[in-house]
Scaffold this active site. Structure first.
Site, short mmCIF file in Angstrom:
data_model
loop_
_atom_site.label_atom_id
_atom_site.label_comp_id
_atom_site.label_asym_id
_atom_site.label_seq_id
_atom_site.Cartn_x
_atom_site.Cartn_y
_atom_site.Cartn_z
N LYS A 58 4.76 4.29 24.94
CA LYS A 58 4.16 4.68 23.66
C LYS A 58 4.15 6.20 23.53
O LYS A 58 4.40 6.75 22.44
CB LYS A 58 2.73 4.12 23.58
CG LYS A 58 2.04 4.49 22.29
CD LYS A 58 0.64 3.90 22.20
CE LYS A 58 0.70 2.43 21.88
NZ LYS A 58 -0.51 1.93 21.21
N HIS A 95 -8.26 -1.15 6.29
CA HIS A 95 -8.47 -2.39 7.06
C HIS A 95 -9.10 -3.45 6.14
O HIS A 95 -10.03 -3.14 5.38
CB HIS A 95 -9.39 -2.11 8.25
CG HIS A 95 -9.59 -3.30 9.12
ND1 HIS A 95 -8.63 -3.72 10.03
CD2 HIS A 95 -10.60 -4.20 9.20
CE1 HIS A 95 -9.06 -4.82 10.64
NE2 HIS A 95 -10.25 -5.12 10.16
N ASN A 146 -6.93 5.02 8.08
CA ASN A 146 -6.39 3.64 8.11
C ASN A 146 -7.11 2.80 7.07
O ASN A 146 -8.29 3.04 6.77
CB ASN A 146 -6.62 3.04 9.50
CG ASN A 146 -6.09 1.62 9.61
OD1 ASN A 146 -4.98 1.33 9.16
ND2 ASN A 146 -6.86 0.73 10.20
N ASN A 193 0.84 -1.21 0.00
CA ASN A 193 0.00 0.00 0.00
C ASN A 193 0.86 1.25 0.00
O ASN A 193 0.54 2.23 -0.68
CB ASN A 193 -0.96 0.01 1.19
CG ASN A 193 -2.16 -0.88 0.95
OD1 ASN A 193 -3.07 -0.51 0.22
ND2 ASN A 193 -2.16 -2.07 1.53
N MET A 208 0.72 -1.99 12.31
CA MET A 208 0.03 -2.92 13.20
C MET A 208 0.21 -2.52 14.67
O MET A 208 0.70 -3.31 15.49
CB MET A 208 0.52 -4.35 12.94
CG MET A 208 0.35 -4.79 11.49
SD MET A 208 -1.33 -4.54 10.85
CE MET A 208 -2.05 -6.09 11.33
N ARG A 209 -0.19 -1.31 14.97
CA ARG A 209 -0.02 -0.78 16.31
C ARG A 209 -1.20 0.14 16.60
O ARG A 209 -1.63 0.88 15.70
CB ARG A 209 1.30 -0.01 16.33
CG ARG A 209 1.84 0.36 17.67
CD ARG A 209 3.30 0.71 17.55
NE ARG A 209 4.12 -0.46 17.31
CZ ARG A 209 4.43 -1.36 18.24
NH1 ARG A 209 4.04 -1.20 19.48
NH2 ARG A 209 5.15 -2.42 17.92
C1 GAR Z 1 -3.09 -4.56 4.36
O1 GAR Z 1 -3.81 -5.63 3.81
C2 GAR Z 1 -3.94 -3.81 5.37
O2 GAR Z 1 -5.30 -3.85 5.06
C3 GAR Z 1 -3.65 -4.57 6.61
O3 GAR Z 1 -2.28 -4.85 6.55
C4 GAR Z 1 -1.94 -5.09 5.20
C5 GAR Z 1 -0.63 -4.39 4.90
O4 GAR Z 1 -0.18 -4.75 3.63
N1 GAR Z 1 -3.98 -3.79 7.78
C6 GAR Z 1 -4.53 -4.29 8.87
O5 GAR Z 1 -4.77 -5.47 9.02
C7 GAR Z 1 -4.85 -3.25 9.94
N2 GAR Z 1 -5.63 -3.81 10.98
P1 GAR Z 1 1.01 -3.98 2.92
O6 GAR Z 1 2.17 -3.90 3.94
O7 GAR Z 1 1.39 -4.82 1.75
O8 GAR Z 1 0.51 -2.62 2.53
#
Ligand code: GAR
Length: 188
Positions: free
Chosen positions: A65, A109, A107, A14, A90-91
């Site tokens: 934090k 999700h 964000n 992303n 992831m925090r």
């Molecule tokens: C993504 O799929 C995002 O939706 C998820 O982490 C992935 C990161 O992928 N986020 C979560 O689960 C948040 N709770 P990337 O590092 O390839 O962008």
């Protein structure tokens, strides 16, 4: 031109989609900082390759934090960041960062919120037997994955392979994140 920060913890697909959209002029913005809380994460090399400044930290090097978030807020302030895009960060965002930037943090999700909050959304949805999956982009507030929804996109999937759901979902994520940021930039 608006100034973005992207926060990530892992692979960074992303992040790449957003940074590429900026570099190619699809977004009238620049990624001025990539923040990563996991030294060694693949996203760091991706940022370096794309010439994006990084702040990589290890939470355990800080007393709390609030301490590492205070450092992040200083960096965001100095760079005059308009919008913070969490992309696989992831925090849970704490009160220090929210206190300074709430209303400017979004964000992405991998579920149709408010279903399947948390770090294992796709796996939880597959275990539940879900037939319609989706992606949500939302404002970040103090509730985990609980802020107001900005955009969602659904897709059908009848199988039971989380890896396949991730694969389908990620393609949608990259498009939806760029489209959503583009709309928000007009309102900033
Ligand atoms: C993504 O799929 C995002 O939706 C998820 O982490 C992935 C990161 O992928 N986020 C979560 O689960 C948040 N709770 P990337 O590092 O390839 O962008």
């Amino acid at each position: 031109m608006k100034r973005l920060a992207v926060f990530a913890s892992g692979t960074g697909t992303n992040f790449v989609a957003i940074a590429k959209a900026c570099a190619e002029g699809v977004l009238d913005a620049r990624v001025v900082l990539m923040v990563c809380d996991r030294p060694g994460a693949a996203v760091i090399d991706r940022a370096l390759e794309m010439g994006v400044e990084t702040f990589v930290f290890s939470p355990r090097d800080y007393a709390s934090k609030a301490d590492f978030e205070a450092q992040i807020v200083r960096l965001l302030d100095e760079r005059k960041v308009d919008l913070v895009c969490l992309a696989g960060y992831m925090r849970i965002v704490g009160e220090t960062l929210l206190g300074a930037y709430e209303g400017k943090i979004i964000n992405i999700h991998p579920s149709l919120l408010p279903s399947f909050k948390g770090a294992h959304a796709v796996e939880d949805a597959v275990a539940y037997g879900v037939k319609v999956y989706g992606i949500t982009i939302h404002w970040v507030n103090a509730d985990l994955d609980g802020g107001r929804i900005i955009a969602q996109r659904a897709f059908p999937y009848e199988g039971s392979d989380p890896a396949e759901v991730h694969r389908i979902g990620q393609k949608i994520e990259h498009e939806l994140y760029v489209e959503t940021i583009k709309k928000l930039l007009c309102e900033l």
